[in-house]
Design an enzyme around this catalytic site. Structure first.
Site, PDB file in Angstrom:
ATOM      1  N   VAL A 202     -14.319  18.685  27.213  1.00  0.00           N
ATOM      2  CA  VAL A 202     -13.084  17.900  27.109  1.00  0.00           C
ATOM      3  C   VAL A 202     -13.422  16.424  27.258  1.00  0.00           C
ATOM      4  CG1 VAL A 202     -10.794  17.457  28.046  1.00  0.00           C
ATOM      5  CG2 VAL A 202     -11.708  19.783  28.067  1.00  0.00           C
ATOM      6  N   LYS A 203     -12.861  15.625  26.380  1.00  0.00           N
ATOM      7  CA  LYS A 203     -13.005  14.168  26.462  1.00  0.00           C
ATOM      8  C   LYS A 203     -11.684  13.585  26.927  1.00  0.00           C
ATOM      9  CE  LYS A 203     -13.591  10.108  23.435  1.00  0.00           C
ATOM     10  NZ  LYS A 203     -13.940   9.650  22.075  1.00  0.00           N
ATOM     11  N   THR A 204     -11.749  12.712  27.938  1.00  0.00           N
ATOM     12  CA  THR A 204     -10.525  12.109  28.437  1.00  0.00           C
ATOM     13  C   THR A 204     -10.811  10.734  28.994  1.00  0.00           C
ATOM     14  OG1 THR A 204      -8.496  12.602  29.676  1.00  0.00           O
ATOM     15  CG2 THR A 204     -10.580  12.897  30.850  1.00  0.00           C
ATOM     16  N   ASP A 251     -18.380   8.949  26.294  1.00  0.00           N
ATOM     17  CA  ASP A 251     -18.315   8.856  24.833  1.00  0.00           C
ATOM     18  C   ASP A 251     -17.768   7.476  24.526  1.00  0.00           C
ATOM     19  OD1 ASP A 251     -18.361   9.352  22.157  1.00  0.00           O
ATOM     20  OD2 ASP A 251     -16.553  10.594  22.130  1.00  0.00           O
TER      21      ASP A 251
END
Length: 300
Positions: A202-204, A251
């Site tokens: 998961v990217k957050t 990221d």
């Protein structure tokens, strides 16, 4: 067929040495299939369990972006410092050398531009094409709280199902609209939903208060989104705080390719992510590399 003459009787069974069953270096991934773990190992460095992912997929809804006008000139020289690259299939095929051996995270959802409602995305890449491109993961935007929340969640679960069939991980990317708050409560909700419904990563975004609760409450690796361009020291500090509080890397896009010295910045980010170098030292490292690059350019 091997020649059977002269074959010796087998004897080295090492009966006194138990078979090794090493764990995996990523949270929540120890029960995944071999192929999926192998792909994740191309994104996350096995020695640290973290990643410096370079995000250059902005054009899928923004069009030409400052710093991304010429991928071949501005981004390709940075690839040697990236653990993984997040991009669209158009950019991968047109601009990224096939000799790039690290992980590729493919932007796999899309549709609207900034002129329309952004949450109205659909799946934009078929699993067959993802396999043709040998990607390490597929990325999909998930708009929790957005107008098309359910549709975006369905996009993610569709990619999760296809990815599980062929051993390709899915990264759920939490999207925050102007009307939503980037606080621990919201980010914890969005990241947990992505993980519960099958996303392997998961990217957050980072939040100053309670981010450790966000990472602790998510059973799969969280990668911090870089967000808008910040001063270099601020960006390094944010990256340091995120990994110190449980993120499995960053990221980053604009905070790297819009930096005054992108190659120096991505190397400094790597020092923070993989060595937990304090931000002030990483900033000194950035300035040193930047100065060396300027001197080298002046001699040409």
């Amino acid at each position: 067929m091997a020649d059977i003459d002269g074959i010796k009787e087998t004897k080295n069974y090492f009966t006194d040495v138990p078979a090794s069953h090493d764990g995996f270096h990523l949270k929540g991934a120890h029960q995944l299939d071999w192929g999926m773990r192998n792909r994740l190992s191309k994104i996350f460095r096995p020695s640290t369990g973290r990643t410096v992912m370079l995000a250059i997929d902005h054009g899928y809804f923004l069009g030409p972006t400052t710093g991304l006008e010429r991928i071949d000139l501005t981004i390709v020289p940075l690839l040697q410092y990236a653990d993984a690259l997040m991009c669209t299939r158009g950019i991968l095929r047109s601009s990224i050398p096939s000799t790039f051996a690290n992980g590729v995270v493919m932007r796999s959802s899309g549709g609207p531009s900034t002129l329309k409602e952004l949450s109205n995305e659909l799946v934009a890449v078929d699993i067959d094409d993802a396999l043709r491109m040998n990607v390490s993961a597929m990325a999909v935007q998930v708009y929790i709280g957005g107008e098309f929340e359910t549709q975006s969640v369905k996009n993610m679960t569709t990619l999760v199902d296809m990815g599980l069939r062929y051993g390709v991980p899915t990264m759920g990317v939490t999207a925050v609209g102007k009307e939503l708050t980037r606080d621990a409560r919201y980010l914890g909700l969005a990241t947990r939903i992505c993980a519960e419904l099958g996303a392997q990563v998961v990217k957050t975004y980072y939040c100053a208060e309670g981010f450790e609760r966000v990472t602790a409450g998510c059973p799969v690796p969280i990668v911090m989104a870089g967000g808008k361009k910040l001063p270099e020291l601020d960006a390094l500090t944010m990256a340091y705080n995120a990994v110190s509080q449980g993120a499995a890397g960053v990221d980053m896009g604009r905070n790297i390719f819009q930096s005054d010295a992108p190659a120096a910045m991505i190397q400094a980010v790597g020092k923070v992510v993989h060595e937990l170098m304090p931000p002030s030292r990483a900033f000194d490292f950035y300035k040193t590399v930047k100065r060396e690059q300027e001197l080298a350019a002046a001699k040409k």
